[in-house]
Design a protein around this motif. Structure first.
Motif, PDB file in Angstrom:
ATOM      1  N   ILE A 153       5.948  41.429  56.876  1.00 37.21           N
ATOM      2  CA  ILE A 153       4.628  42.033  57.080  1.00 37.21           C
ATOM      3  C   ILE A 153       4.440  42.535  58.504  1.00 37.21           C
ATOM      4  CG2 ILE A 153       3.627  40.772  55.154  1.00 37.21           C
ATOM      5  CD1 ILE A 153       2.045  39.146  57.127  1.00 37.21           C
ATOM      6  N   ASN A 154       5.258  42.046  59.450  1.00 33.22           N
ATOM      7  CA  ASN A 154       5.232  42.592  60.806  1.00 33.22           C
ATOM      8  C   ASN A 154       5.574  44.065  60.788  1.00 33.22           C
ATOM      9  OD1 ASN A 154       6.048  41.328  63.943  1.00 33.22           O
ATOM     10  ND2 ASN A 154       4.546  40.395  62.611  1.00 33.22           N
ATOM     11  N   CYS A 198       0.663  40.218  60.555  1.00 35.57           N
ATOM     12  CA  CYS A 198       1.435  39.028  60.879  1.00 35.57           C
ATOM     13  C   CYS A 198       0.900  37.810  60.138  1.00 35.57           C
ATOM     14  CB  CYS A 198       1.434  38.765  62.376  1.00 35.57           C
ATOM     15  SG  CYS A 198      -0.194  38.445  63.075  1.00 35.57           S
ATOM     16  N   VAL A 199       1.780  36.842  59.989  1.00 32.48           N
ATOM     17  CA  VAL A 199       1.409  35.519  59.485  1.00 32.48           C
ATOM     18  C   VAL A 199       1.439  34.602  60.692  1.00 32.48           C
ATOM     19  CG1 VAL A 199       2.083  33.581  58.023  1.00 32.48           C
ATOM     20  CG2 VAL A 199       2.483  35.901  57.237  1.00 32.48           C
ATOM     21  N   TRP A 200       0.425  33.802  60.871  1.00 35.32           N
ATOM     22  CA  TRP A 200       0.434  32.904  62.012  1.00 35.32           C
ATOM     23  C   TRP A 200      -0.212  31.577  61.673  1.00 35.32           C
ATOM     24  CZ3 TRP A 200      -4.445  32.002  64.323  1.00 35.32           C
ATOM     25  CH2 TRP A 200      -5.452  32.878  63.952  1.00 35.32           C
ATOM     26  N   TRP A 201       0.234  30.573  62.384  1.00 35.12           N
ATOM     27  CA  TRP A 201      -0.218  29.201  62.223  1.00 35.12           C
ATOM     28  C   TRP A 201      -1.195  28.896  63.336  1.00 35.12           C
ATOM     29  CZ3 TRP A 201      -0.446  25.176  59.124  1.00 35.12           C
ATOM     30  CH2 TRP A 201      -0.592  23.908  59.643  1.00 35.12           C
ATOM     31  N   ASP A 202      -2.390  28.473  62.976  1.00 34.18           N
ATOM     32  CA  ASP A 202      -3.362  28.040  63.974  1.00 34.18           C
ATOM     33  C   ASP A 202      -3.224  26.536  64.125  1.00 34.18           C
ATOM     34  OD1 ASP A 202      -5.681  27.065  65.294  1.00 34.18           O
ATOM     35  OD2 ASP A 202      -6.680  28.967  64.867  1.00 34.18           O
ATOM     36  N   LYS A 233      -5.021  23.796  61.992  1.00 36.65           N
ATOM     37  CA  LYS A 233      -3.959  23.461  61.032  1.00 36.65           C
ATOM     38  C   LYS A 233      -4.044  24.288  59.756  1.00 36.65           C
ATOM     39  CE  LYS A 233      -2.657  20.031  63.701  1.00 36.65           C
ATOM     40  NZ  LYS A 233      -2.148  20.497  64.962  1.00 36.65           N
ATOM     41  N   GLU A 234      -4.144  25.603  59.928  1.00 40.32           N
ATOM     42  CA  GLU A 234      -4.175  26.510  58.785  1.00 40.32           C
ATOM     43  C   GLU A 234      -3.344  27.738  59.074  1.00 40.32           C
ATOM     44  OE1 GLU A 234      -7.781  27.604  56.790  1.00 40.32           O
ATOM     45  OE2 GLU A 234      -8.757  25.755  57.421  1.00 40.32           O
ATOM     46  N   TRP A 235      -2.838  28.354  57.995  1.00 35.35           N
ATOM     47  CA  TRP A 235      -2.118  29.625  58.074  1.00 35.35           C
ATOM     48  C   TRP A 235      -3.115  30.767  57.965  1.00 35.35           C
ATOM     49  CZ3 TRP A 235       2.739  29.930  59.508  1.00 35.35           C
ATOM     50  CH2 TRP A 235       3.566  28.834  59.314  1.00 35.35           C
ATOM     51  N   PHE A 236      -2.787  31.859  58.594  1.00 39.17           N
ATOM     52  CA  PHE A 236      -3.584  33.071  58.493  1.00 39.17           C
ATOM     53  C   PHE A 236      -2.661  34.245  58.240  1.00 39.17           C
ATOM     54  CE2 PHE A 236      -6.371  30.306  60.774  1.00 39.17           C
ATOM     55  CZ  PHE A 236      -7.652  30.683  60.411  1.00 39.17           C
ATOM     56  N   ILE A 237      -3.120  35.203  57.459  1.00 40.78           N
ATOM     57  CA  ILE A 237      -2.475  36.506  57.385  1.00 40.78           C
ATOM     58  C   ILE A 237      -3.447  37.469  58.030  1.00 40.78           C
ATOM     59  CG2 ILE A 237      -1.837  38.450  55.913  1.00 40.78           C
ATOM     60  CD1 ILE A 237      -0.623  36.583  53.962  1.00 40.78           C
ATOM     61  N   ASN A 238      -2.964  38.142  59.036  1.00 42.48           N
ATOM     62  CA  ASN A 238      -3.762  39.153  59.688  1.00 42.48           C
ATOM     63  C   ASN A 238      -3.561  40.446  58.917  1.00 42.48           C
ATOM     64  OD1 ASN A 238      -4.532  41.299  61.191  1.00 42.48           O
ATOM     65  ND2 ASN A 238      -4.082  40.332  63.130  1.00 42.48           N
ATOM     66  N   ASN A 239      -4.604  40.947  58.331  1.00 39.35           N
ATOM     67  CA  ASN A 239      -4.473  42.150  57.511  1.00 39.35           C
ATOM     68  C   ASN A 239      -5.068  43.387  58.169  1.00 39.35           C
ATOM     69  OD1 ASN A 239      -7.134  41.465  57.208  1.00 39.35           O
ATOM     70  ND2 ASN A 239      -7.189  41.702  55.009  1.00 39.35           N
ATOM     71  N   GLN A 267      -4.780  38.248  66.486  1.00 38.68           N
ATOM     72  CA  GLN A 267      -4.898  37.043  65.666  1.00 38.68           C
ATOM     73  C   GLN A 267      -6.295  36.942  65.060  1.00 38.68           C
ATOM     74  OE1 GLN A 267      -3.425  33.704  67.929  1.00 38.68           O
ATOM     75  NE2 GLN A 267      -1.388  34.045  67.151  1.00 38.68           N
ATOM     76  N   ASN A 268      -6.551  37.781  64.103  1.00 37.31           N
ATOM     77  CA  ASN A 268      -7.725  37.725  63.231  1.00 37.31           C
ATOM     78  C   ASN A 268      -7.165  37.751  61.838  1.00 37.31           C
ATOM     79  OD1 ASN A 268      -9.829  37.874  65.107  1.00 37.31           O
ATOM     80  ND2 ASN A 268      -9.579  40.074  65.280  1.00 37.31           N
ATOM     81  N   GLY A 269      -7.843  37.227  60.889  1.00 39.39           N
ATOM     82  CA  GLY A 269      -7.291  37.357  59.552  1.00 39.39           C
ATOM     83  C   GLY A 269      -7.867  36.414  58.545  1.00 39.39           C
ATOM     84  N   ILE A 270      -7.121  36.289  57.469  1.00 40.74           N
ATOM     85  CA  ILE A 270      -7.541  35.536  56.308  1.00 40.74           C
ATOM     86  C   ILE A 270      -6.879  34.177  56.330  1.00 40.74           C
ATOM     87  CG2 ILE A 270      -7.539  35.546  53.792  1.00 40.74           C
ATOM     88  CD1 ILE A 270      -6.826  38.642  54.227  1.00 40.74           C
ATOM     89  N   SER A 271      -7.681  33.154  56.278  1.00 38.89           N
ATOM     90  CA  SER A 271      -7.163  31.791  56.234  1.00 38.89           C
ATOM     91  C   SER A 271      -6.693  31.489  54.821  1.00 38.89           C
ATOM     92  CB  SER A 271      -8.286  30.830  56.627  1.00 38.89           C
ATOM     93  OG  SER A 271      -7.934  29.503  56.360  1.00 38.89           O
TER      94      SER A 271
END
Length: 82
Positions: free
Chosen positions: A26-27, A32-36, A40-46, A51-55
């Motif tokens: 997705i990069n 991007c996919v990132w770990w906060d 302690k949650e994953w996010f996909i930044n769409n 680093q904004n996105g969907i948890s």
């Protein structure tokens, strides 16, 4: 206590490495996919590479489903996920 923190940090790094193939895919699409680590949650930044996105919860089933999608399906899924 410091050993527990070290163990948690190592576990988080293993998770991040495990998700690298999905993140690489997705990069290339500008996301991007990132770990906060704080919450302690994953996010996909769409929306872009900030680093904004969907948890979301990323379990093995969800990971396999995302990786099985074609690039077009994955892009549509991420862009339309609200």
């Amino acid at each position: 206590m410091s050993q527990l923190i070290t163990d948690i940090n190592r576990a988080e790094m293993r998770l991040i490495k495990h998700v690298k193939p999905l993140n690489d895919r997705i990069n290339a699409m500008g996301m991007c996919v990132w770990w906060d680590g704080d919450i302690k949650e994953w996010f996909i930044n769409n929306t872009g590479l900030s680093q904004n996105g969907i948890s979301f919860w990323l379990d093995g089933r969800k990971y396999k489903k995302l990786m099985a999608m074609s690039d077009i399906e994955l892009l549509e899924y991420c862009k339309n996920w609200r």
